[in-house]
Design a protein around this motif. Structure first.
Motif, PDB file in Angstrom:
ATOM      1  N   ARG A  10      -5.534  -2.971   1.956  1.00 18.43           N
ATOM      2  CA  ARG A  10      -5.611  -4.131   1.072  1.00 18.43           C
ATOM      3  C   ARG A  10      -4.856  -5.267   1.743  1.00 18.43           C
ATOM      4  O   ARG A  10      -3.714  -5.121   2.159  1.00 18.43           O
ATOM      5  N   VAL A  11      -5.508  -6.422   1.872  1.00 22.91           N
ATOM      6  CA  VAL A  11      -4.905  -7.566   2.563  1.00 22.91           C
ATOM      7  C   VAL A  11      -4.346  -8.569   1.550  1.00 22.91           C
ATOM      8  O   VAL A  11      -4.448  -8.368   0.347  1.00 22.91           O
ATOM      9  N   ALA A  12      -3.785  -9.654   2.053  1.00 21.73           N
ATOM     10  CA  ALA A  12      -3.064 -10.625   1.230  1.00 21.73           C
ATOM     11  C   ALA A  12      -3.854 -11.129   0.023  1.00 21.73           C
ATOM     12  O   ALA A  12      -3.301 -11.309  -1.045  1.00 21.73           O
ATOM     13  N   GLN A  29       8.216   0.811   8.517  1.00 25.25           N
ATOM     14  CA  GLN A  29       7.143   1.379   7.701  1.00 25.25           C
ATOM     15  C   GLN A  29       5.959   0.422   7.569  1.00 25.25           C
ATOM     16  O   GLN A  29       5.525   0.064   6.479  1.00 25.25           O
ATOM     17  N   ARG A  30       5.422   0.035   8.732  1.00 28.26           N
ATOM     18  CA  ARG A  30       4.285  -0.872   8.738  1.00 28.26           C
ATOM     19  C   ARG A  30       3.373  -0.535   9.902  1.00 28.26           C
ATOM     20  O   ARG A  30       3.762   0.178  10.834  1.00 28.26           O
ATOM     21  N   GLY A  42      -2.702  -8.737  12.088  1.00 28.08           N
ATOM     22  CA  GLY A  42      -1.303  -8.834  11.695  1.00 28.08           C
ATOM     23  C   GLY A  42      -0.747  -7.496  11.256  1.00 28.08           C
ATOM     24  O   GLY A  42      -1.360  -6.453  11.448  1.00 28.08           O
ATOM     25  N   TRP A  43       0.430  -7.558  10.653  1.00 27.13           N
ATOM     26  CA  TRP A  43       1.118  -6.344  10.200  1.00 27.13           C
ATOM     27  C   TRP A  43       0.963  -6.191   8.696  1.00 27.13           C
ATOM     28  O   TRP A  43       0.915  -7.176   7.970  1.00 27.13           O
ATOM     29  N   THR A  44       0.907  -4.942   8.242  1.00 24.48           N
ATOM     30  CA  THR A  44       0.883  -4.638   6.814  1.00 24.48           C
ATOM     31  C   THR A  44       1.708  -3.382   6.575  1.00 24.48           C
ATOM     32  O   THR A  44       1.903  -2.574   7.493  1.00 24.48           O
ATOM     33  N   THR A  45       2.190  -3.221   5.365  1.00 21.20           N
ATOM     34  CA  THR A  45       3.044  -2.072   5.049  1.00 21.20           C
ATOM     35  C   THR A  45       2.218  -0.814   4.853  1.00 21.20           C
ATOM     36  O   THR A  45       1.018  -0.868   4.585  1.00 21.20           O
ATOM     37  N   HIS A  46       2.892   0.327   4.955  1.00 20.33           N
ATOM     38  CA  HIS A  46       2.225   1.609   4.710  1.00 20.33           C
ATOM     39  C   HIS A  46       1.641   1.653   3.301  1.00 20.33           C
ATOM     40  O   HIS A  46       0.593   2.260   3.087  1.00 20.33           O
ATOM     41  N   ALA A  47       2.285   1.001   2.339  1.00 19.08           N
ATOM     42  CA  ALA A  47       1.828   1.028   0.947  1.00 19.08           C
ATOM     43  C   ALA A  47       0.463   0.365   0.773  1.00 19.08           C
ATOM     44  O   ALA A  47      -0.277   0.689  -0.154  1.00 19.08           O
ATOM     45  N   ARG A  48       0.093  -0.555   1.651  1.00 18.89           N
ATOM     46  CA  ARG A  48      -1.198  -1.245   1.537  1.00 18.89           C
ATOM     47  C   ARG A  48      -2.338  -0.485   2.216  1.00 18.89           C
ATOM     48  O   ARG A  48      -3.490  -0.851   2.098  1.00 18.89           O
ATOM     49  N   VAL A  49      -1.994   0.551   2.954  1.00 13.47           N
ATOM     50  CA  VAL A  49      -3.001   1.406   3.589  1.00 13.47           C
ATOM     51  C   VAL A  49      -3.199   2.603   2.676  1.00 13.47           C
ATOM     52  O   VAL A  49      -2.281   3.373   2.452  1.00 13.47           O
ATOM     53  N   TYR A  50      -4.391   2.754   2.137  1.00 10.29           N
ATOM     54  CA  TYR A  50      -4.586   3.839   1.180  1.00 10.29           C
ATOM     55  C   TYR A  50      -5.756   4.742   1.501  1.00 10.29           C
ATOM     56  O   TYR A  50      -6.105   5.622   0.723  1.00 10.29           O
ATOM     57  N   GLY A  51      -6.351   4.611   2.647  1.00 13.91           N
ATOM     58  CA  GLY A  51      -7.424   5.507   3.058  1.00 13.91           C
ATOM     59  C   GLY A  51      -7.494   5.581   4.568  1.00 13.91           C
ATOM     60  O   GLY A  51      -7.195   4.613   5.258  1.00 13.91           O
TER      61      GLY A  51
END
Length: 70
Positions: A10-12, A29-30, A42-51
């Protein structure tokens, strides 16, 4: 590049896209997400990766152990 897993993130804007993981920063944790044309988004947190892609056309992806939750 050694990582290159396909994931749903999920992005911004709150939209979900399929991305490639091009780097992992365990300390923060990204993950760095990229597209299939070589552009780094760019960078995103582990929480935004869900699959994570675990198989393609019924064939299991290699080195997937330890990357999924039950």
């Amino acid at each position: 590049m050694g990582v290159m897993e396909a994931v749903a993130a999920r992005v911004a804007a709150g939209t979900t896209y399929l991305h490639l993981i091009s780097a992992v920063d365990h300390a923060r944790q990204r993950v760095r997400i990229s597209n299939n044309r070589g552009r780094v988004n760019g960078w995103t947190t582990h929480a935004r990766v869900y699959g994570i892609c675990t198989a393609v056309a019924g064939h299991p992806r290699p080195r997937i152990e330890g990357k999924t939750r039950s």
